[in-house]
Design an enzyme around this catalytic site. Structure first.
Site, PDB file in Angstrom:
ATOM      1  CD  GLU A  60      -4.581  -7.797   2.171  1.00 44.33           C
ATOM      2  OE1 GLU A  60      -5.432  -7.067   2.707  1.00 44.33           O
ATOM      3  OE2 GLU A  60      -3.363  -7.548   2.189  1.00 44.33           O
ATOM      4  CD  GLU A  68      -2.679  -1.413   2.482  1.00 43.53           C
ATOM      5  OE1 GLU A  68      -2.654  -0.516   3.333  1.00 43.53           O
ATOM      6  OE2 GLU A  68      -3.330  -2.468   2.631  1.00 43.53           O
TER       7      GLU A  68
HETATM    8  O1  G3I Z   1      -3.543  -8.129  19.152  1.00 48.11           O
HETATM    9  C1  G3I Z   1      -4.190  -7.009  19.758  1.00 48.11           C
HETATM   10  C2  G3I Z   1      -4.842  -7.416  21.036  1.00 48.11           C
HETATM   11  O2  G3I Z   1      -3.834  -7.823  21.951  1.00 48.11           O
HETATM   12  C3  G3I Z   1      -5.650  -6.226  21.591  1.00 48.11           C
HETATM   13  O3  G3I Z   1      -6.342  -6.627  22.728  1.00 48.11           O
HETATM   14  C4  G3I Z   1      -6.647  -5.745  20.541  1.00 48.11           C
HETATM   15  C5  G3I Z   1      -7.415  -4.517  21.007  1.00 48.11           C
HETATM   16  O4  G3I Z   1      -7.898  -3.760  19.933  1.00 48.11           O
HETATM   17  O5  G3I Z   1      -5.938  -5.394  19.381  1.00 48.11           O
HETATM   18  C6  G3I Z   1      -5.253  -6.508  18.806  1.00 48.11           C
HETATM   19  O6  G3I Z   1      -4.602  -6.102  17.640  1.00 48.11           O
HETATM   20  C7  G3I Z   1      -5.445  -5.823  16.531  1.00 48.11           C
HETATM   21  C8  G3I Z   1      -5.048  -6.768  15.399  1.00 48.11           C
HETATM   22  O7  G3I Z   1      -5.745  -6.436  14.242  1.00 48.11           O
HETATM   23  C9  G3I Z   1      -5.318  -8.240  15.740  1.00 48.11           C
HETATM   24  O8  G3I Z   1      -6.675  -8.466  15.863  1.00 48.11           O
HETATM   25  C10 G3I Z   1      -5.200  -4.405  16.114  1.00 48.11           C
HETATM   26  O9  G3I Z   1      -5.719  -3.528  17.095  1.00 48.11           O
HETATM   27  C11 G3I Z   1      -5.860  -4.124  14.806  1.00 48.11           C
HETATM   28  O10 G3I Z   1      -5.428  -2.840  14.351  1.00 48.11           O
HETATM   29  C12 G3I Z   1      -5.445  -5.150  13.770  1.00 48.11           C
HETATM   30  O11 G3I Z   1      -6.147  -4.904  12.577  1.00 48.11           O
HETATM   31  C13 G3I Z   1      -5.574  -5.468  11.413  1.00 48.11           C
HETATM   32  C14 G3I Z   1      -5.399  -4.400  10.371  1.00 48.11           C
HETATM   33  O12 G3I Z   1      -4.831  -4.971   9.204  1.00 48.11           O
HETATM   34  C15 G3I Z   1      -4.478  -3.270  10.840  1.00 48.11           C
HETATM   35  O13 G3I Z   1      -4.486  -2.244   9.903  1.00 48.11           O
HETATM   36  C16 G3I Z   1      -6.514  -6.524  10.862  1.00 48.11           C
HETATM   37  O14 G3I Z   1      -6.628  -7.602  11.795  1.00 48.11           O
HETATM   38  C17 G3I Z   1      -5.965  -7.055   9.539  1.00 48.11           C
HETATM   39  O15 G3I Z   1      -6.920  -7.869   8.922  1.00 48.11           O
HETATM   40  C18 G3I Z   1      -5.680  -5.897   8.598  1.00 48.11           C
HETATM   41  O16 G3I Z   1      -5.098  -6.409   7.433  1.00 48.11           O
HETATM   42  C19 G3I Z   1      -4.827  -5.482   6.387  1.00 48.11           C
HETATM   43  C20 G3I Z   1      -3.686  -6.045   5.567  1.00 48.11           C
HETATM   44  O17 G3I Z   1      -2.598  -6.322   6.391  1.00 48.11           O
HETATM   45  C21 G3I Z   1      -3.289  -5.085   4.457  1.00 48.11           C
HETATM   46  N1  G3I Z   1      -4.420  -4.740   3.640  1.00 48.11           N
HETATM   47  C22 G3I Z   1      -5.571  -4.263   4.334  1.00 48.11           C
HETATM   48  C23 G3I Z   1      -5.990  -5.257   5.420  1.00 48.11           C
HETATM   49  C24 G3I Z   1      -7.237  -4.800   6.064  1.00 48.11           C
HETATM   50  O18 G3I Z   1      -6.986  -3.585   6.774  1.00 48.11           O
END
Ligand code: G3I
Length: 345
Positions: free
Chosen positions: A254, A150
């Site tokens: 994705e 990205e």
């Molecule tokens: O692991 C922590 C956990 O310990 C905590 O309690 C919780 C509280 O919010 O957060 C957890 O982490 C989260 C993580 O996902 C795991 O669930 C993060 O806050 C959250 O920001 C994170 O989001 C991820 C996101 O990328 C971040 O931008 C999504 O799961 C993931 O699916 C998403 O993936 C991205 C690709 O990498 C790139 N393309 C877009 C795609 C969707 O955004």
């Protein structure tokens, strides 16, 4: 009348689905390319149904979060490969390919990286060390890497980030460093929302052309395909065609098809919506199947069952149903449609 036909259609699907489940037929058996899922290691270890479904239905695995900078390199002098290794171990036990996601991204960087101080050389050393340590750790176990994720905005300009701010030409350098670390890994540039964003698509294509001229090692393009039932088919087809024309490997990296993109709290998943989603899944699979076999790296879904989707977790959209399996990890009607399409081929 239309409603009646739709109901008969879906009823028939449920029946056929039960039949094919009984016959132990899986979409992946009929594909000439890997079918992948992004996974969460916590769900793999805590949800038996999730684990068995990933093992039986998919042939490629991507770590949804655990190979990203924030998790894999939490402190300057400490890497944490534990969760990534867990995913690799699971993939090996199920004979699945592993796709690496992602070496360089503006998001989910580690706090120490955001606070890093140093001149250009120090920044380059830091990023090179990150990329090469991770790629070498997984050398021989990971088929391909999303090297840079990205990097362009919708208007085609370079996205501001700690990387673009401190390291001129950071995209090309990242590909070179990754290639040095594992010359056999396929290296991808991965991005979302190219459909309907001609400037963004143009920036990606220009980058590929320039890299080819400069002999920067790039082998593939990841089109994330976070689309919705409202996405325009022509725009989707166009970006697939433009990406394929580069001759690089193509990864729908994705995939999810949102059905309630505006997060309407009163949204009801009815048959008409289901049909629209089926059409989009079919469009993605049939377009991918038309690519030259040598360019078909695979189709990867962004997690497994609807409740596992980032659209629910990250975006907090509880009434979203974007994946191929429902909340009970049962195949949706789309599953049979896609399988039938490939069985006839
Ligand atoms: O692991 C922590 C956990 O310990 C905590 O309690 C919780 C509280 O919010 O957060 C957890 O982490 C989260 C993580 O996902 C795991 O669930 C993060 O806050 C959250 O920001 C994170 O989001 C991820 C996101 O990328 C971040 O931008 C999504 O799961 C993931 O699916 C998403 O993936 C991205 C690709 O990498 C790139 N393309 C877009 C795609 C969707 O955004």
């Amino acid at each position: 009348m239309k409603k009646l036909i739709t109901l008969i259609f879906l009823g028939l699907h449920t029946f056929i689905q039960a039949q094919s489940n009984a016959q132990n037929e899986y979409i992946k058996q009929f594909l000439r390319f890997p079918l992948g899922a992004a996974v969460n290691p916590k769900y793999l270890s805590e949800k038996p149904l999730y684990r068995s479904l990933v093992a039986s239905e998919f042939s490629s695995i991507t770590a949804e979060n655990h190979m990203k900078m924030v998790n894999i390199h939490p402190e300057k002098d400490r890497f944490d490969f534990s969760k990534g290794d867990e995913i690799i171990g699971f993939a090996q036990s199920t004979k699945s390919r592993v796709h690496g996601h992602t070496l360089v991204w503006h998001n989910q960087t580690a706090t120490w990286m955001k606070e890093f101080q140093g001149d250009q050389q120090a920044w380059e050393n830091m990023l090179k060390n990150h990329i090469q340590t991770v790629v070498k750790h997984y050398q021989g176990q990971i088929a391909g890497w999303d090297v840079v994720n990205e990097a362009f905005l919708d208007d085609g300009t370079l996205r501001p980030s700690i990387w673009s701010e401190h390291i001129p030409d950071y995209i090309a350098k990242s590909f070179v460093w990754a290639h040095e670390a594992d010359p056999r890994a396929l290296l991808f540039y991965n991005d979302y929302g190219q459909d309907g964003k001609p400037k963004k698509m143009e920036a990606i294509l220009n980058m590929v052309q320039e890299f080819k001229k400069r002999q920067i090692p790039i082998h593939g393009l990841g089109l994330q395909m976070h689309i919705s039932i409202q996405s325009k088919n022509e725009e989707i087809k166009e970006v697939i065609q433009q990406s394929a024309a580069t001759g690089l490997s193509i990864h729908f990296s994705e995939v999810d098809v949102a059905v309630n993109p505006k997060n309407n709290p009163d949204f009801v998943l009815d048959d008409q919506v289901n049909l629209k989603q089926i059409e989009k899944f079919k469009l993605l699979f049939s377009s991918f199947a038309q690519l030259p076999a040598s360019q078909q790296y695979g189709i990867t879904f962004w997690n497994v069952g609807d409740q596992d989707s980032w659209l629910r977790g990250f975006f907090k959209r509880p009434k979203e149903y974007p994946l191929l399996f429902n909340e009970a990890y049962q195949r949706k009607a789309a599953y049979q449609e896609v399988m039938d399409f490939f069985k006839k081929k």
